[in-house]
Design a protein around this motif. Sequence first.
Motif, short mmCIF file in Angstrom:
data_model
loop_
_atom_site.label_atom_id
_atom_site.label_comp_id
_atom_site.label_asym_id
_atom_site.label_seq_id
_atom_site.Cartn_x
_atom_site.Cartn_y
_atom_site.Cartn_z
N LEU A 62 -2.94 9.39 -0.35
CA LEU A 62 -4.16 10.10 0.05
C LEU A 62 -3.85 11.53 0.53
O LEU A 62 -4.50 12.47 0.06
N PRO A 63 -2.88 11.77 1.41
CA PRO A 63 -2.57 13.16 1.80
C PRO A 63 -2.08 14.00 0.62
O PRO A 63 -2.39 15.19 0.52
N LEU A 64 -1.33 13.38 -0.28
CA LEU A 64 -0.84 14.10 -1.45
C LEU A 64 -2.00 14.52 -2.35
O LEU A 64 -2.05 15.66 -2.83
N ALA A 65 -2.96 13.66 -2.53
CA ALA A 65 -4.12 13.98 -3.36
C ALA A 65 -4.95 15.09 -2.70
O ALA A 65 -5.45 15.99 -3.38
N ALA A 66 -5.11 15.04 -1.38
CA ALA A 66 -5.88 16.08 -0.67
C ALA A 66 -5.18 17.44 -0.79
O ALA A 66 -5.83 18.47 -1.01
N ALA A 67 -3.85 17.48 -0.67
CA ALA A 67 -3.11 18.73 -0.80
C ALA A 67 -3.23 19.28 -2.21
O ALA A 67 -3.37 20.50 -2.41
N ARG A 78 0.85 -1.19 0.00
CA ARG A 78 0.00 0.00 0.00
C ARG A 78 0.88 1.24 0.00
O ARG A 78 1.99 1.25 0.55
N LEU A 79 0.36 2.28 -0.54
CA LEU A 79 1.09 3.54 -0.57
C LEU A 79 0.36 4.51 0.37
O LEU A 79 -0.60 5.18 -0.02
N PRO A 80 0.81 4.68 1.62
CA PRO A 80 0.07 5.49 2.60
C PRO A 80 0.18 6.99 2.33
O PRO A 80 -0.61 7.76 2.83
N TRP A 81 1.08 7.45 1.52
CA TRP A 81 1.27 8.87 1.28
C TRP A 81 0.44 9.39 0.12
O TRP A 81 0.38 10.58 -0.13
#
Length: 180
Positions: free
Chosen positions: A22-27, A17-20
Motif C-alpha cells: 500500500l505505501p509503495l502504491a501511494a508513492a 499479507r504484504l504490508p509494504w
Amino acid sequence: MILDLDGAGARGGRRPRLPWVLPLAAAAVALALIASVNAVPHETAVQATVAPARVETLANLPPAPKVNLTLPADVAVLTARAQYTGETGLLRPGAAVMTYRLRDSNDLVTVSPLPEAPPINMPSAAAAGGLTVHGNYAQAQSAIGAVPNAVRWTERGITYQISSRTLGPYSLAAIAELLR
C-alpha cells in the motif's frame, strides 16, 4: 459439527499479507502525478515593461562619498582609531575618529566625520578671505584651555571636523587640505 472458521486446521493456510504494498502504491501514484504536472507546458507571465539591467543601473550611480578622510603617511602617523560611537577594537565599516601625530611638529590632530552634524554653509555676510578646505567654506572654533581648536567643513554631503589642542584654525585648515 463445529467448523473451524479461522482456518487453523486447513491445509494451505492463509497467504501472508504484504504490508509494504500500500505505501509503495501511494508513492508511485504521487510520483506519477508530479511527473505529469511538470511535463505539461506552462504559460509564463510576460512583463509589459522591461527593467534596465542591474549592472547598468549600478554603473550609472555616482560614487559613494568617502566617509573617513586620512592624512598621508609622510605627513602624519595614525596613533588611535575609534568608532564614531566610541567603540574601539575591531571596528565596523563606517565613521571613525582618527588621531594622528604630525611628523614635523609632534602635535596631535583628530579627524572625524560628524554624521549627525548639520552642513556648514557659507553665510551671506562671510568675508572673501575666510577659511576653506578642499574649496568648501570652513567654520573655525578657537578656544583657550581644555576645549581644542577645531575647523568644520561640509564636503560631498558629509560634515568633517579636524581639531587640536596646540594648533590654531589656520594651521588646522592647512592640514585639512592634505586629507584624502
